[in-house]
Design a protein around this motif. Structure first.
Motif, PDB file in Angstrom:
ATOM      1  N   SER B 180      20.854  46.851  13.742  1.00  0.00           N
ATOM      2  CA  SER B 180      21.370  48.192  13.863  1.00  0.00           C
ATOM      3  C   SER B 180      19.867  48.960  13.468  1.00  0.00           C
ATOM      4  O   SER B 180      19.715  50.006  14.165  1.00  0.00           O
ATOM      5  N   GLU B 181      19.318  48.564  12.314  1.00  0.00           N
ATOM      6  CA  GLU B 181      18.038  49.294  12.036  1.00  0.00           C
ATOM      7  C   GLU B 181      16.830  48.276  12.082  1.00  0.00           C
ATOM      8  O   GLU B 181      16.483  47.949  10.750  1.00  0.00           O
ATOM      9  N   PRO B 182      16.467  47.769  12.889  1.00  0.00           N
ATOM     10  CA  PRO B 182      15.464  46.729  12.727  1.00  0.00           C
ATOM     11  C   PRO B 182      14.262  47.027  11.996  1.00  0.00           C
ATOM     12  O   PRO B 182      13.646  48.078  12.085  1.00  0.00           O
ATOM     13  N   LYS B 183      13.929  45.856  11.001  1.00  0.00           N
ATOM     14  CA  LYS B 183      12.846  46.231  10.088  1.00  0.00           C
ATOM     15  C   LYS B 183      11.353  45.948  10.935  1.00  0.00           C
ATOM     16  O   LYS B 183      11.191  44.941  11.357  1.00  0.00           O
ATOM     17  N   VAL B 184      10.751  46.685  10.753  1.00  0.00           N
ATOM     18  CA  VAL B 184       9.273  46.689  11.482  1.00  0.00           C
ATOM     19  C   VAL B 184       8.244  46.358  10.377  1.00  0.00           C
ATOM     20  O   VAL B 184       8.213  47.104   9.413  1.00  0.00           O
ATOM     21  N   ALA B 185       7.341  45.313  10.544  1.00  0.00           N
ATOM     22  CA  ALA B 185       6.079  45.207   9.845  1.00  0.00           C
ATOM     23  C   ALA B 185       4.818  44.817  10.777  1.00  0.00           C
ATOM     24  O   ALA B 185       5.001  44.625  11.810  1.00  0.00           O
ATOM     25  N   LEU B 186       3.799  45.295  10.040  1.00  0.00           N
ATOM     26  CA  LEU B 186       2.386  44.672  10.694  1.00  0.00           C
ATOM     27  C   LEU B 186       1.902  43.544  10.113  1.00  0.00           C
ATOM     28  O   LEU B 186       2.148  43.370   8.916  1.00  0.00           O
ATOM     29  N   LEU B 187       1.550  42.592  10.888  1.00  0.00           N
ATOM     30  CA  LEU B 187       1.017  41.402  10.413  1.00  0.00           C
ATOM     31  C   LEU B 187      -0.382  41.370   9.859  1.00  0.00           C
ATOM     32  O   LEU B 187      -1.174  42.294  10.386  1.00  0.00           O
ATOM     33  N   ASN B 214      12.116  51.963  10.939  1.00  0.00           N
ATOM     34  CA  ASN B 214      12.440  51.279   9.610  1.00  0.00           C
ATOM     35  C   ASN B 214      11.296  50.352   9.131  1.00  0.00           C
ATOM     36  O   ASN B 214      11.260  49.321   9.386  1.00  0.00           O
ATOM     37  N   TYR B 215      10.178  51.048   8.853  1.00  0.00           N
ATOM     38  CA  TYR B 215       8.727  50.405   8.514  1.00  0.00           C
ATOM     39  C   TYR B 215       8.753  49.903   6.974  1.00  0.00           C
ATOM     40  O   TYR B 215       9.146  50.476   6.333  1.00  0.00           O
ATOM     41  N   ARG B 216       8.549  48.577   7.002  1.00  0.00           N
ATOM     42  CA  ARG B 216       8.646  47.817   5.870  1.00  0.00           C
ATOM     43  C   ARG B 216       7.031  47.461   5.338  1.00  0.00           C
ATOM     44  O   ARG B 216       6.891  46.521   4.562  1.00  0.00           O
ATOM     45  N   GLY B 217       6.129  47.985   5.992  1.00  0.00           N
ATOM     46  CA  GLY B 217       4.708  47.692   5.450  1.00  0.00           C
ATOM     47  C   GLY B 217       4.064  46.563   6.146  1.00  0.00           C
ATOM     48  O   GLY B 217       4.545  45.945   7.194  1.00  0.00           O
ATOM     49  N   PHE B 218       3.179  45.754   5.331  1.00  0.00           N
ATOM     50  CA  PHE B 218       2.548  44.676   5.889  1.00  0.00           C
ATOM     51  C   PHE B 218       3.074  43.294   5.519  1.00  0.00           C
ATOM     52  O   PHE B 218       3.668  43.222   4.532  1.00  0.00           O
ATOM     53  N   ILE B 219       3.370  42.421   6.382  1.00  0.00           N
ATOM     54  CA  ILE B 219       3.680  41.069   6.147  1.00  0.00           C
ATOM     55  C   ILE B 219       2.612  39.959   6.149  1.00  0.00           C
ATOM     56  O   ILE B 219       1.727  40.120   7.414  1.00  0.00           O
ATOM     57  N   GLU B 220       2.584  39.050   5.505  1.00  0.00           N
ATOM     58  CA  GLU B 220       1.682  37.839   5.823  1.00  0.00           C
ATOM     59  C   GLU B 220       2.270  36.813   6.780  1.00  0.00           C
ATOM     60  O   GLU B 220       3.409  36.820   7.072  1.00  0.00           O
ATOM     61  N   GLY B 221       1.573  35.933   7.353  1.00  0.00           N
ATOM     62  CA  GLY B 221       1.899  35.193   8.436  1.00  0.00           C
ATOM     63  C   GLY B 221       2.808  34.104   7.775  1.00  0.00           C
ATOM     64  O   GLY B 221       3.644  33.522   8.487  1.00  0.00           O
ATOM     65  N   SER B 222       2.911  33.860   6.394  1.00  0.00           N
ATOM     66  CA  SER B 222       3.918  33.030   5.751  1.00  0.00           C
ATOM     67  C   SER B 222       5.273  33.536   5.792  1.00  0.00           C
ATOM     68  O   SER B 222       6.383  32.879   5.704  1.00  0.00           O
ATOM     69  N   ASP B 223       5.338  35.098   6.085  1.00  0.00           N
ATOM     70  CA  ASP B 223       6.734  35.487   5.993  1.00  0.00           C
ATOM     71  C   ASP B 223       7.115  35.762   7.542  1.00  0.00           C
ATOM     72  O   ASP B 223       8.141  36.744   7.787  1.00  0.00           O
ATOM     73  N   LEU B 224       6.468  35.182   8.490  1.00  0.00           N
ATOM     74  CA  LEU B 224       6.849  35.525   9.926  1.00  0.00           C
ATOM     75  C   LEU B 224       8.285  35.189  10.192  1.00  0.00           C
ATOM     76  O   LEU B 224       9.107  35.705  10.952  1.00  0.00           O
ATOM     77  N   PHE B 225       8.674  33.927   9.440  1.00  0.00           N
ATOM     78  CA  PHE B 225       9.977  33.487   9.761  1.00  0.00           C
ATOM     79  C   PHE B 225      11.063  33.497   8.638  1.00  0.00           C
ATOM     80  O   PHE B 225      12.260  32.904   8.863  1.00  0.00           O
ATOM     81  N   THR B 226      10.791  34.705   7.745  1.00  0.00           N
ATOM     82  CA  THR B 226      11.802  34.489   6.498  1.00  0.00           C
ATOM     83  C   THR B 226      12.908  35.728   6.725  1.00  0.00           C
ATOM     84  O   THR B 226      13.826  35.815   6.037  1.00  0.00           O
TER      85      THR B 226
END
Lengths: 345, 345
Positions: B180-187, B214-226
């Protein structure tokens, strides 16, 4: 071999000095010719070593010096501020030991940015080296080992810097793994010459021209672990994304393996038997042994452990640092860089 | 629901049209309301379909049209040359069907660069969309699905383009997965605001300002699949490296699993039992079902299958294309882009 001195930042990791002390206790036994200096909160470290001594009566603490420091570099501290304000931190004092030639190598699990900034400013780069690089060993098919660099010390790189990473990586693969003519490749989004950013193409031309480098062109992420290259070169942003994405994928697979084993007693039993039988075969993929990224291109050995390393993983980082100091990696890199620079001129 | 028409480039993949025809035979049965056009070498395709009909007497070929083409876009052809010289290729004719509104969606396993160039030039982007993006579903922990974009259509991106990828990815996660409100992040190479290239930081500011995201900030590669993000945004160079590195890691692990099973009859037996018990549980990680990267932001649906896809994997790409056409993804993306543009103005 002359006695080596290793300095360890005990306060850097996410998991506190107990991990570091446990790793050091093991290292004191495995390396009877190495002296250790540990920087950090002296009362706390003394208590931890006393506890280790109780468990292990043979622990030889005469080769250990504790250097008391009053500050800690935290994981979210800004590197620039650490340079100015954290001069009595366990990290900075450890770096100074190497910078002043009083230790042969330094290991820290602390803030990567701060460690790089301190090492760059105080230990300094080797003559001719543009930028130090953060490099880590990676597993390759068949049980061998390659190297990926840069992993984040230099988010953006020019072609000459990438070229030098290829030169330094070649020395690592030769001296640390024993590959006679290490295959060097640039990480790119395709293998065709027209693919990728201009800076990667320019670096490819420089690597192809150098007689000292066994350059194999571009490789894609899917070939990181196939052994097509012993040395994979990219800028620090790309390397960080590649390595951490792989971590994420490995974790997804192993977590799911573990979770799926819990659904039925038969699955659990099968998994248990399988793990028991296969432990040895999987050992080469155990992330602990790959812990320890080296900051190379400096006038000294600096190894960065993962922030939340276990004692076993931190021990691996110590062994990497000792090996680099034993083979005098900085001197070998300097010799190779000089040779390549004279080819170019 | 109105009948849909799907056009399939039969000559594009590494493995030839037999894979495509096998996938199409399956799709003809699963989707009785969809008409299929297939572009390629007519005599060869007719022979392949005749063979399929022998195996499966119920195959309804009345919903299939073969459009004979005389040229093939090869994997190493340059996109620019294909635009000029390969106007009767199976790929170009397929693209033209969508461009002219005679088909609702197109699937090709061919040369990615040529497909993107043809789609961009002939199907064209939606009003207000700066650049189309190549996006693929990725597995996330807990058995859900996220999206990663761009995967190579745009090696270098400005902040506004990355921002639009976040907008388009939001639509995908909403409409294709039902979040419903997809979380968006920048790699990025770290989660702190100071980390990474300027363009990523600027894109972060744009995403943070938009009330629709629904912006959640930066994520690292290790969180691509979490599952920390449903939509992970990056430039095409970075996305390509991340995705292919993960492919490489997954292959390393599974190959080693298979190889290590061959060393002893007990290991083999255990593995066989385990795979038998666990097949269902691992199905969500089966790469076949993730086959099919969508080129979004265009005035039509274009899905790119992996070049060496199996028939099952190509079938997955067909199902993605049908779903995107059914939900009228381009229209929904256009509505969202217009809404966001009006917020900004």
């Amino acid at each position: 071999m002359a006695n080596l001195t290793l300095v360890i930042d005990a306060m850097g990791g996410d998991r506190g000095p107990s991990i570091v002390v446990a790793a050091l206790a093991r290292a004191l036994q495995s390396f009877p010719d190495v002296n250790f200096i540990v920087t950090g909160d002296e009362p706390r470290l003394k208590a931890l070593f006393a506890r280790e001594s109780k468990v292990n009566k043979n622990l030889d603490l005469t080769r250990l010096t504790i250097h008391h420091t009053t500050q800690i570099v935290h994981m979210d501290d800004k590197p620039g501020e650490c340079l100015r304000k954290k001069q009595d931190s366990s990290m900075r004092v450890a770096i100074d030991y190497v910078a002043e030639g009083k230790a042969d190598a330094c290991v820290s699990a602390g803030n990567t940015g701060a460690l790089m900034a301190m090492a760059y400013l105080h230990i300094k780069t080797l003559p001719g080296v543009i930028r130090p690089a953060l490099v880590a060993p990676i597993p390759t098919a068949g049980g061998s080992q390659g190297f990926l660099l840069d992993l984040g010390a230099n988010p953006v790189c020019d072609a000459e810097t990438l070229f030098q990473f290829g030169v330094m990586g070649t020395v690592l693969a030769k001296e640390m793994v024993g590959v006679s003519e290490p295959k060097v490749a640039l990480l790119n989004m395709g293998t065709e010459e027209i693919k990728g950013p201009d800076v990667v193409k320019q670096a490819g031309l420089l690597l192809a021209q150098s007689p000292s480098i066994n350059y194999r062109g571009f490789i894609e992420g899917s070939d990181l672990f196939t052994g097509k290259a012993d040395v994979v070169v990219c800028d620090g942003f790309t390397g960080n994304i590649a390595l951490k994405s792989c971590e994420g994928m490995a974790k997804l697979v192993f977590d799911h393996f573990q979770a799926s084993m819990k659904d039925h007693w038969l699955s659990k039993a099968l998994a248990w038997l399988l793990v028991k039988r296969q432990r040895k075969s999987w050992q080469w993929l155990n992330p602990d042994q790959y812990n320890g990224a080296s900051l190379i291109g400096l006038r000294g050995v600096v190894v960065k452990s993962h922030g939340n390393a276990s004692a076993n993983a931190f021990y691996s980082a110590i062994t990497h640092a000792i090996k680099e100091a034993q083979i005098q990696l900085p001197e070998r890199i300097q010799a190779q860089v000089e040779a390549v620079l004279s080819e170019q001129s």
